[in-house]
Design an enzyme around this catalytic site. Structure first.
Site, short mmCIF file in Angstrom:
data_model
loop_
_atom_site.label_atom_id
_atom_site.label_comp_id
_atom_site.label_asym_id
_atom_site.label_seq_id
_atom_site.Cartn_x
_atom_site.Cartn_y
_atom_site.Cartn_z
N ASP A 42 -13.50 -1.30 -138.61
CA ASP A 42 -12.89 -2.39 -137.86
C ASP A 42 -12.31 -3.44 -138.81
O ASP A 42 -12.23 -4.63 -138.49
CB ASP A 42 -13.92 -3.04 -136.93
CG ASP A 42 -13.28 -3.91 -135.87
OD1 ASP A 42 -13.99 -4.78 -135.29
OD2 ASP A 42 -12.07 -3.76 -135.61
N GLU A 70 -9.75 -6.32 -126.73
CA GLU A 70 -10.83 -7.24 -126.35
C GLU A 70 -10.30 -8.45 -125.58
O GLU A 70 -9.32 -9.09 -125.96
CB GLU A 70 -11.62 -7.72 -127.59
CG GLU A 70 -10.80 -8.23 -128.75
CD GLU A 70 -10.49 -7.15 -129.76
OE1 GLU A 70 -10.41 -5.97 -129.39
OE2 GLU A 70 -10.31 -7.48 -130.93
C1 LIG Z 1 -9.34 -4.50 -148.46
C2 LIG Z 1 -9.90 -3.74 -147.29
N1 LIG Z 1 -11.32 -3.78 -147.37
C3 LIG Z 1 -12.09 -4.68 -146.76
N2 LIG Z 1 -13.38 -4.78 -147.17
C4 LIG Z 1 -14.21 -5.65 -146.56
N3 LIG Z 1 -13.83 -6.47 -145.56
C5 LIG Z 1 -12.56 -6.38 -145.13
C6 LIG Z 1 -11.64 -5.49 -145.69
N4 LIG Z 1 -10.46 -5.63 -145.04
C7 LIG Z 1 -10.64 -6.58 -144.10
N5 LIG Z 1 -11.91 -7.05 -144.16
C8 LIG Z 1 -12.52 -8.03 -143.27
O1 LIG Z 1 -12.57 -7.39 -141.99
C9 LIG Z 1 -12.07 -8.29 -140.99
C10 LIG Z 1 -10.69 -7.87 -140.63
C11 LIG Z 1 -10.45 -7.27 -139.49
C12 LIG Z 1 -9.05 -6.87 -139.15
N6 LIG Z 1 -8.98 -6.72 -137.71
C13 LIG Z 1 -7.84 -6.97 -137.08
O2 LIG Z 1 -6.82 -7.27 -137.69
C14 LIG Z 1 -7.85 -6.91 -135.60
C15 LIG Z 1 -6.75 -7.46 -134.94
C16 LIG Z 1 -6.70 -7.46 -133.54
C17 LIG Z 1 -5.55 -8.04 -132.87
C18 LIG Z 1 -4.95 -7.38 -131.80
C19 LIG Z 1 -3.82 -7.94 -131.16
C20 LIG Z 1 -3.33 -9.16 -131.59
F1 LIG Z 1 -2.28 -9.71 -130.97
C21 LIG Z 1 -3.93 -9.83 -132.66
C22 LIG Z 1 -5.03 -9.28 -133.30
C23 LIG Z 1 -7.77 -6.93 -132.79
C24 LIG Z 1 -8.86 -6.38 -133.48
O3 LIG Z 1 -9.91 -5.84 -132.80
C25 LIG Z 1 -8.92 -6.36 -134.87
O4 LIG Z 1 -9.99 -5.76 -135.48
C26 LIG Z 1 -12.08 -9.66 -141.64
O5 LIG Z 1 -13.36 -10.22 -141.51
C27 LIG Z 1 -11.74 -9.32 -143.08
O6 LIG Z 1 -12.17 -10.31 -143.97
MG LIG Z 2 -11.15 -4.64 -134.03
#
Ligand SMILES: CCNc1ncnc2c1ncn2[C@@H]1O[C@H](/C=C/CNC(=O)c2cc(-c3ccc(F)cc3)cc(O)c2O)[C@@H](O)[C@H]1O
Ligand SMILES: [Mg+2]
Length: 214
Positions: free
Chosen positions: A141, A199
């Site tokens: 995620d 969600e």
């Molecule tokens: C470098 C990649 N490795 C990583 N290692 C550890 N943590 C990571 C990593 N990437 C991202 N993260 C963390 O995970 C989280 C990122 C999640 C990204 N999720 C989304 O973009 C997302 C986005 C939406 C969404 C859907 C529709 C929209 F209009 C706007 C947003 C819905 C979701 O359920 C999502 O999961 C943050 O906490 C970030 O700091």
């Molecule tokens: Mg998500």
């Protein structure tokens, strides 16, 4: 300075949930996201599907990529058998700090190991640092363009066994096209799509469950 959305979410948990009660923490976050501010937690509809897959797998080793505020961490950890712990990776220190407090408020800190750092660096260290051979269950995620590189990293690092279950959020919205194409066409995975909605909205989204075949 102005608080952040995760900090306001934490305040809502501390105000509306009961300490040590994971269900009340989940409800408080869902209430906050439905009535105050949308946030990218897996949410209640997809969360129920997550619950059913975790219950079915009853995993002994669990990994989550992308803790964010710890909502899905709490959902998963509350279902684990006694003595089972989950490892969750989060590279944003501010998000990790909020997640630790939300996980602790739910009383699940002893079932969770939150590791700060990027998955690309941490995945190759897991066997050594945590004495894990393979994962029974992985929840993806984090950044959507990192699902595919990270699943290939799991394969390269020998972290999957015949029957390992990967569950990926957001395969429709925002979407993970390369990941979907890979797991649905690779002879090494048996994949199934669980339709749901983004969600707290009526927008189509869903979870993809992929079983590693070895
Ligand atoms: C470098 C990649 N490795 C990583 N290692 C550890 N943590 C990571 C990593 N990437 C991202 N993260 C963390 O995970 C989280 C990122 C999640 C990204 N999720 C989304 O973009 C997302 C986005 C939406 C969404 C859907 C529709 C929209 F209009 C706007 C947003 C819905 C979701 O359920 C999502 O999961 C943050 O906490 C970030 O700091
Ligand atoms: Mg998500």
């Amino acid at each position: 300075t102005r608080s952040t959305r995760p900090q306001r979410m934490l305040k809502a948990v501390q105000k509306n949930a009961t300490k040590g009660n994971p269900e009340s923490v989940i409800s408080a976050i869902d209430y906050f996201c439905k009535n105050s501010e949308w946030a990218m937690n897996v949410g209640d509809e997809k969360g129920s599907i997550l619950d059913s897959v975790v219950t079915e797998v009853n995993p002994s080793t669990v990994l989550e990529l992308g803790t964010y505020c710890g909502y899905s961490t709490v959902r998963i950890a509350r279902l684990l058998s006694p003595g089972t712990k989950l490892i969750t990776l989060e590279f944003n220190p501010a998000y990790a700090a909020v997640a630790r407090q939300i996980i602790a408020y739910a009383g699940l800190q002893d079932k969770v190991t939150l590791v700060e750092g990027p998955s690309s660096e941490l995945i190759p260290q897991i066997k050594e640092r945590f004495g894990i051979t393979t994962f029974d269950f992985i929840f993806l995620d984090h950044w959507k363009d990192r699902y595919l590189p990270d699943i290939k990293l799991f394969e390269e690092c020998g972290l999957l066994r015949k029957g390992s279950v990967l569950l990926a959020d957001n395969v429709i919205c925002p979407g993970t096209p390369e990941y979907l194409e890979y797991v649905r066409n690779s002879p090494h995975y048996e994949s199934r799509y669980y339709p749901a909605h983004l969600e707290y909205t009526k927008v189509e989204d869903g979870l993809e469950k992929s079983v590693f075949l070895g």
